[in-house]
Design a protein around this motif. Structure first.
Motif, PDB file in Angstrom:
ATOM      1  N   VAL A  47      -3.697   0.941  -1.773  1.00  0.00           N
ATOM      2  CA  VAL A  47      -2.804   0.454  -0.714  1.00  0.00           C
ATOM      3  C   VAL A  47      -2.505   1.546   0.306  1.00  0.00           C
ATOM      4  O   VAL A  47      -2.647   1.351   1.519  1.00  0.00           O
ATOM      5  CB  VAL A  47      -1.492  -0.087  -1.324  1.00  0.00           C
ATOM      6  N   SER A  60      -5.433   2.554   2.596  1.00  0.00           N
ATOM      7  CA  SER A  60      -6.125   1.511   3.361  1.00  0.00           C
ATOM      8  C   SER A  60      -5.649   1.477   4.810  1.00  0.00           C
ATOM      9  O   SER A  60      -4.442   1.480   5.072  1.00  0.00           O
ATOM     10  CB  SER A  60      -5.880   0.141   2.738  1.00  0.00           C
ATOM     11  N   CYS A 110      -3.120  -1.261   5.518  1.00  0.00           N
ATOM     12  CA  CYS A 110      -1.790  -1.238   4.900  1.00  0.00           C
ATOM     13  C   CYS A 110      -0.916  -0.139   5.502  1.00  0.00           C
ATOM     14  O   CYS A 110      -0.055   0.423   4.822  1.00  0.00           O
ATOM     15  CB  CYS A 110      -1.904  -1.028   3.387  1.00  0.00           C
ATOM     16  N   SER A 152       6.656  -2.988   5.842  1.00  0.00           N
ATOM     17  CA  SER A 152       7.014  -4.375   5.574  1.00  0.00           C
ATOM     18  C   SER A 152       8.099  -4.864   6.527  1.00  0.00           C
ATOM     19  O   SER A 152       8.842  -4.060   7.126  1.00  0.00           O
ATOM     20  CB  SER A 152       7.508  -4.482   4.129  1.00  0.00           C
ATOM     21  N   ARG A 201       4.878  -2.078   2.284  1.00  0.00           N
ATOM     22  CA  ARG A 201       3.882  -2.221   3.343  1.00  0.00           C
ATOM     23  C   ARG A 201       3.575  -3.705   3.567  1.00  0.00           C
ATOM     24  O   ARG A 201       3.881  -4.551   2.729  1.00  0.00           O
ATOM     25  CB  ARG A 201       2.582  -1.498   2.954  1.00  0.00           C
ATOM     26  N   GLU A 202       2.946  -3.974   4.690  1.00  0.00           N
ATOM     27  CA  GLU A 202       2.476  -5.328   4.990  1.00  0.00           C
ATOM     28  C   GLU A 202       1.024  -5.253   5.426  1.00  0.00           C
ATOM     29  O   GLU A 202       0.668  -4.439   6.291  1.00  0.00           O
ATOM     30  CB  GLU A 202       3.318  -5.959   6.100  1.00  0.00           C
ATOM     31  N   THR A 203       0.158  -6.060   4.830  1.00  0.00           N
ATOM     32  CA  THR A 203      -1.261  -6.003   5.172  1.00  0.00           C
ATOM     33  C   THR A 203      -1.495  -6.593   6.565  1.00  0.00           C
ATOM     34  O   THR A 203      -1.031  -7.689   6.869  1.00  0.00           O
ATOM     35  CB  THR A 203      -2.113  -6.768   4.139  1.00  0.00           C
TER      36      THR A 203
END
Length: 492
Positions: A91, A94, A97, A101, A369-371
Motif C-alpha cells: 500500500v 504504490s 495509494c 483517506s 489512504r484512498e486508492t
C-alpha cells in the motif's frame, strides 16, 4: 393516498439498496480473500464509532477474529484494515495509494490544505519544493536550538526535584512548541502573549482533540451534532487563534524581506516557503497552511514521545540505568552541556530505547489512504479504486507473530541487530514509510535524542504507576487514558 406514498418509499429504498449492492460488487469479491464484519446495511460499523476511545480495542478484536487484513464498511464506504507488514508495504509504496483517506478531510478545515492532506500530483510538487528544509545541513543548523531549549527545560525541571510525583507533559509540550516554532518558523515566540500564558498550548490541545473526535466519530462531522455535544465553539475558536498566531509569524517574515532585514534562521522551513512565494510558486495561503502543519506535527509527536520514553524508563529502572551510564560516558559532568551531532550518533542504547518506545506506543497509531486507481497486492489480490485503507500501526508494532512472546512489553533489545535481521522492513514504521513518509523524521529523531540525553543525564525518573495499567486511546497522536506521574531525583 398515505398507503400509496408508503409503498413508493419502500420501493425507492429497495431500488437504492439494490443499486448500492450492485455498485459495490467488486468490493464484495474481496470478502473471499479477506474476511471481516459487514455491519449493518448502509451504515456498516459506523454505529460502533459513536465515541472516541474504543477504536483500538475494536481493531484488536477484528485482528483476533478475522486476521491481519480485514474488510468492513464505514457507512457506505468499503474499508480495508491492515496490520500485515507485506500488505502495508504494498500500500505505502504504490503510486495509486498516495492520497490520504476522506477521513482526513477535517484536517483541511482545521489546519489548512498542505503536505498532510494534499492529493497527488499537487502533493508530490509541494514535497519536492519543501524537502530542502529538512536536508542534513539544515538539520545541523537546528542543533543549537535543540540544545538551548532542552537546557531551559532542564532548568525548569530542576525546580521540581524531590517534589513528589508530577505530570511533566505540560512542560515537555511547552518546550517542544518553542523548539518547533524556532526551528520551522525561524523566530522565537517566547514574548508572544499566547505563548507566555500557555493559552496557545490550550488551543492546540483542543484542536487536536476535536480533529481526532471528528475523524474517528463520523457523526461529529455534522455541525449541528458538534454543537449539541459542545464541540463547535472550542473547535472554531482554537482554529481561529492558531491561524492568527501562524499568520502573524508569516507576516513578520514577509515584512523582514521588505525592510531588508536578514531572518535570524535563514535556513528555516518558513524561509524556504517564502522563497517559493516570491517566485510565484506558493500563495500566501500555501505558506500559512504548510507552516501551520509543520509546527503542529513537529511539537506534538516530539513532546509525547519524550514523555512516553521517560515514563517507560521510570517503569523499567534497569533500562534507565543503562541509558544513564552510556550518556555519562560521553558527558561525565551533569548540568549544562551541548550535544553535538557526532555525540548523538554514539548513543546507541538510547537509540534502542527510542525505537522501543515508538514501537510500543506508536506516535501515530493509525494512518489511512484512498486508492486513486485499481492496483494489485503482491499476493495477487485486486484492490479496486476508491477503497479506504487503514494501516493499523499500533497493533502491527505489538504483534507477537512479528516481535515474539514479549511483544507487548518494554524491551529495547528488540532492536539489537541480530533481533532485527529477520524482521520485515515494514514491521516498524513509526514515521510511516514508502512514498508518503514523514518529511521531518530525521529532525524528530535528533530533537528527541538531544532532549532525552540532557534529561536522563541530570535526573533519575521514577513512578508508582504500573506498566500493565496503561490504557491507550486513539488520537491524531496516541494518548493515554491516564498519564503516569513522575518523580525526579537529581543525578551527580
Amino acid at each position: 393516498m398515505k398507503f400509496n406514498l408508503l409503498i413508493l418509499c419502500v420501493i425507492l429504498i429497495i431500488v437504492y439498496f439494490i443499486y448500492f449492492l450492485c455498485s459495490r460488487r467488486e468490493y464484495y469479491k474481496l470478502l473471499s480473500k479477506f474476511p471481516g464484519p459487514l455491519g449493518y446495511p448502509l451504515i456498516g460499523i459506523a454505529h460502533k464509532l459513536l465515541r472516541k476511545g474504543g477504536l483500538l480495542k475494536l481493531l484488536r478484536t477484528y485482528i483476533r477474529d478475522y486476521g491481519t487484513t480485514v474488510i468492513t464498511w464505514m457507512g457506505p464506504l468499503p474499508v480495508l484494515i491492515v496490520s500485515d507488514p507485506q500488505v502495508t508495504q504494498d500500500v505505502l509504496t504504490s503510486p495509486y495509494c498516495v492520497n490520504k483517506s476522506f477521513m482526513y478531510k477535517i484536517i483541511d478545515d482545521a489546519i489548512g490544505t498542505g503536505l498532510f492532506s494534499l492529493k497527488d500530483p499537487v502533493w508530490s510538487e509541494h514535497r519536492k519544493l519543501l524537502n530542502p528544509a529538512f536536508a542534513h545541513k539544515v538539520l545541523l543548523n537546528t542543533l543549537p536550538i535543540f540544545n538551548r531549549e532542552s537546557e531551559i527545560l532542564v532548568n525548569e525541571l530542576d525546580k521540581l526535584v524531590d517534589a513528589g510525583e508530577l505530570d511533566l507533559m505540560p512542560l515537555l509540550q511547552h518546550c517542544s512548541l518553542s523548539i518547533a516554532t524556532q526551528s520551522t518558523m525561524g523566530s522565537s515566540v517566547k514574548e508572544e502573549p499566547k505563548f507566555k500564558n500557555k493559552s496557545l498550548m490550550t488551543y492546540y490541545q483542543c484542536l487536536q482533540e476535536c480533529i481526532a473526535d471528528f475523524t474517528i466519530c463520523p457523526w461529529l462531522n455534522i455541525k449541528i451534532i458538534r454543537q449539541l455535544f459542545g464541540k463547535e465553539e472550542c473547535y472554531e475558536n482554537s482554529k481561529l487563534q492558531i491561524r492568527k498566531f501562524i499568520s502573524k509569524l508569516v507576516a513578520e517574515r514577509l515584512e523582514a524581506d521588505i525592510s531588508g532585514k536578514t531572518p535570524a534562521n535563514n535556513s528555516s522551513f518558513l524561509n524556504l516557503a517564502v522563497g517559493h512565494f516570491e517566485r510565484g510558486i506558493f500563495s500566501r495561503k500555501n505558506i500559512e497552511a504548510e507552516s501551520n502543519i509543520m509546527v503542529f506535527a513537529a511539537f506534538e509527536t516530539s513532546s509525547k514521545t519524550v514523555g512516553y520514553a521517560l515514563m517507560l524508563l521510570a517503569m523499567f529502572p534497569e533500562c534507565q540505568e543503562r541509558v544513564f551510564e552510556e550518556i555519562k560516558t560521553l558527558f561525565p559532568k551533569s548540568g549544562d552541556f551541548s550535544v553535538s551531532y557526532e555525540e548523538a550518533q554514539q548513543m546507541v542504547y538510547l537509540d534502542l530505547v527510542m525505537n522501543e518506545t515508538m514501537r510500543l506506543i506508536a506516535p501515530v497509531p493509525l494512518v489511512a489512504r484512498e486508492t486513486s486507481n485499481d492496483f494489485m497486492l503482491s499476493n495477487g489480490v485486486h484492490i479496486p479504486k476508491g477503497m479506504q485503507i487503514v494501516i493499523d500501526i499500533f497493533h502491527m508494532h505489538r504483534s507477537k507473530d512479528i516481535w515474539g512472546p514479549d511483544a507487548e512489553s518494554f524491551n529495547p533489545d528488540h532492536f539489537l541487530p541480530h533481533n532485527l535481521q529477520d524482521k520485515h522492513p515494514y514491521a516498524f514504521i513509526p514515521f510511516t514509510k514508502g512514498i508518503r513518509s514523514c518529511i521531518g523524521w530525521r529532525y524528530g529523531l535528533l530533537s528527541l535524542k538531544v532532549t532525552l540525553a540532557k534529561l536522563l543525564r541530570n535526573y533519575r525518573f521514577s513512578t508508582k504507576f504500573k506498566f500493565e495499567d496503561l490504557q491507550y486511546v486513539e488520537n491524531v497522536t496516541i494518548k493515554l487514558k491516564t498519564t503516569p506521574l513522575l518523580k525526579l531525583e537529581r543525578r551527580i
